[in-house]
Scaffold this motif. Structure first.
Motif, PDB file in Angstrom:
ATOM      1  N   GLY A  42       0.811  -1.228   0.000  1.00  0.00           N
ATOM      2  CA  GLY A  42       0.000   0.000   0.000  1.00  0.00           C
ATOM      3  C   GLY A  42       0.834   1.263   0.000  1.00  0.00           C
ATOM      4  N   HIS A  43       2.073   1.181   0.500  1.00  0.00           N
ATOM      5  CA  HIS A  43       2.909   2.382   0.553  1.00  0.00           C
ATOM      6  C   HIS A  43       3.983   2.387  -0.517  1.00  0.00           C
ATOM      7  CE1 HIS A  43       0.675   3.727   3.946  1.00  0.00           C
ATOM      8  NE2 HIS A  43       0.798   2.507   4.473  1.00  0.00           N
ATOM      9  N   CYS A  51      -1.151  10.249   1.081  1.00  0.00           N
ATOM     10  CA  CYS A  51      -1.420   9.003   1.801  1.00  0.00           C
ATOM     11  C   CYS A  51      -1.457   9.255   3.311  1.00  0.00           C
ATOM     12  CB  CYS A  51      -0.307   8.013   1.460  1.00  0.00           C
ATOM     13  SG  CYS A  51      -0.496   6.416   2.236  1.00  0.00           S
ATOM     14  N   CYS A  57       0.328   7.902   5.366  1.00  0.00           N
ATOM     15  CA  CYS A  57       1.708   7.874   5.864  1.00  0.00           C
ATOM     16  C   CYS A  57       2.389   9.215   5.652  1.00  0.00           C
ATOM     17  CB  CYS A  57       2.506   6.761   5.180  1.00  0.00           C
ATOM     18  SG  CYS A  57       2.957   7.126   3.468  1.00  0.00           S
ATOM     19  N   CYS A  93       1.190   7.104  -2.991  1.00  0.00           N
ATOM     20  CA  CYS A  93       1.219   5.693  -2.584  1.00  0.00           C
ATOM     21  C   CYS A  93       0.037   4.963  -3.212  1.00  0.00           C
ATOM     22  CB  CYS A  93       1.057   5.563  -1.075  1.00  0.00           C
ATOM     23  SG  CYS A  93       2.440   6.156  -0.114  1.00  0.00           S
TER      24      CYS A  93
HETATM   25 ZN   LIG Z   1       1.753   5.689   2.096  1.00  0.00          ZN
END
Ligand SMILES: [Zn+2]
Length: 407
Positions: free
Chosen positions: A233-234, A245, A247, A252
């Protein structure tokens, strides 16, 4: 009586769990055990009610061959899925079927109270009568986040930092507790019970609030140094994309193709606001794409292309035999799967995709629960005292074992 090795029982129980029904010669062929050991072990398991004879095959020479199956009531396992937004519990029987399930929503932003987990486990166990409850062997837990060697869990979603989950659950339930990262639960459920059963190397892509990749290669699950491998996912799909995202980075995969982000992009493109925007679920976006809604089609196309591109990197690196997709995209095989497949084919090395199977999971929304219960089963097989308990003489509620049909 000659002694029966644990390994014989373990191999026979394992193979009947996966294949459901087998003859004596099938068992000899698949396990590689010698015929005399198999006969001895089968007699022991039949007498104790761990397995049942469910029929006979007439073979050419006129010899009848018996067909065996595991007795679903020989043992029970509790599966727990600590997804983050919801708690799910299942009571599974000895053949991996869910006999009872329970789930509840969690309050967002509140640390999870372990008492809720304990109560959920007790609740599913109350579905059994006292004799059956004696046959509950272990608890399996599928968790998000990071578990240290002492069984302490750090999971942002649950509001836990170093929480001693293994000890707390074992003390409260008086059962052995086994834990596994949620990505492993999914891919191993596919390997033990689902579409990846005959595969040696497979990937499981789960698309929900986040996107994760579970992997097993040459029969072994891949965890990495901190057991956090599979953060597909990242992976950056488009570093210049405007999508931010969770994060903090841009572009991402998760920012483009997770369920909330599919909904977000649709709401933006369709110009929805207020209640109309708040009510859209990811399944609605797939349904509208199916009905020809251009905004929905564009969003599904973008998400599918991103998923295929990300998977192409995984395929080039790992050379899997099968990819199974699950989570919120179940039911979208008609609109999403062809886009993912085409993008994967465009982006991966042709030699690696020509025999590759890509499919949706057949295990449904409860895949992590099934995986957690099958974790408890798998770990119990490896432990001699738990194996002994699974294979110990079964006292049935309604008379002798032999008189009862299989479930
Ligand atoms: Zn991410």
């Amino acid at each position: 009586m000659a002694s029966i090795a644990d390994q014989w029982l373990r191999d026979i129980v394992r193979i009947l769990y996966q294949r459901r029904t087998l003859t004596r010669s099938d068992i000899v062929g698949v396990t590689g055990l010698n015929a005399a050991s198999v006969s001895l072990a089968l007699r022991h398991l039949l007498r104790n009610g761990t397995i049942l004879k469910v029929g006979e095959l007439q073979s050419n020479g006129g010899r009848r061959r018996e067909v065996f199956t595991l007795n679903g009531e020989a043992a029970y396992f509790v599966g727990v899925d600590l997804e983050g937004l919801r708690l799910r519990f299942a009571l599974s029987n000895c053949v991996g079927d869910i006999r009872y399930r329970w789930e509840e929503d969690l309050e967002f932003g509140q640390p999870l109270d372990i008492g809720k987990v304990v109560e959920g486990i007790r609740r599913v166990m109350r579905e059994l009568d006292p004799i059956q409850r004696e046959r509950v062997i272990a608890v399996g837990v599928s968790y998000p986040g990071l578990l240290d060697e002492e069984g302490r869990l750090t999971a942002f979603n649950l509001g836990w930092r170093g929480f001693p989950i293994r000890d707390e659950l074992a003390a409260a339930t008086d059962l052995p507790v086994f834990l596994e990262p949620d990505k492993h639960s999914c891919v191993l459920a596919e390997r033990w019970l689902g579409r990846a059963q005959n595969s040696k190397s497979g990937l499981f892509l789960i698309i929900e609030r986040g996107i994760g990749l579970g992997m097993f290669l040459e029969g072994k699950p891949i965890g990495g140094w901190h057991a956090m491998a599979g953060e597909l996912g990242h992976c950056k799909i488009d570093p210049d994309a405007p999508d931010v995202c969770g994060c903090g980075a841009r572009g991402c995969l998760e920012a483009i193709a997770s369920s909330p982000n599919i909904v977000r992009q649709y709401v933006e493109r369709a110009g929805l606001s207020g209640r109309a925007a708040a009510e859209v679920r990811v399944s609605d976006v797939f349904q509208r794409a199916r009905q020809g809604d251009a905004a929905a089609q564009a969003v599904v196309e973008r998400a599918g292309n991103a998923l295929g591109l990300a998977l192409s990197h995984a395929v080039n690196l790992l050379n899997p035999e099968i990819i199974v997709m699950g989570g919120d995209v179940l039911g979208a095989e008609d609109v999403l799967l062809p886009v993912v497949e085409a993008s994967l084919e465009r982006n991966a090395l042709p030699n690696l995709t020509q025999d590759l199977t890509i499919t949706m999971s057949g295990l449904g929304l409860d895949i992590r629960l099934k995986g957690a219960a099958s974790l408890a089963f798998r770990k119990s097989l490896e432990d001699s005292s738990l194996l002994k308990k699974m294979c110990s003489p079964l006292v049935m509620r309604y008379g002798p074992v032999a008189a009862r049909a299989t479930r």
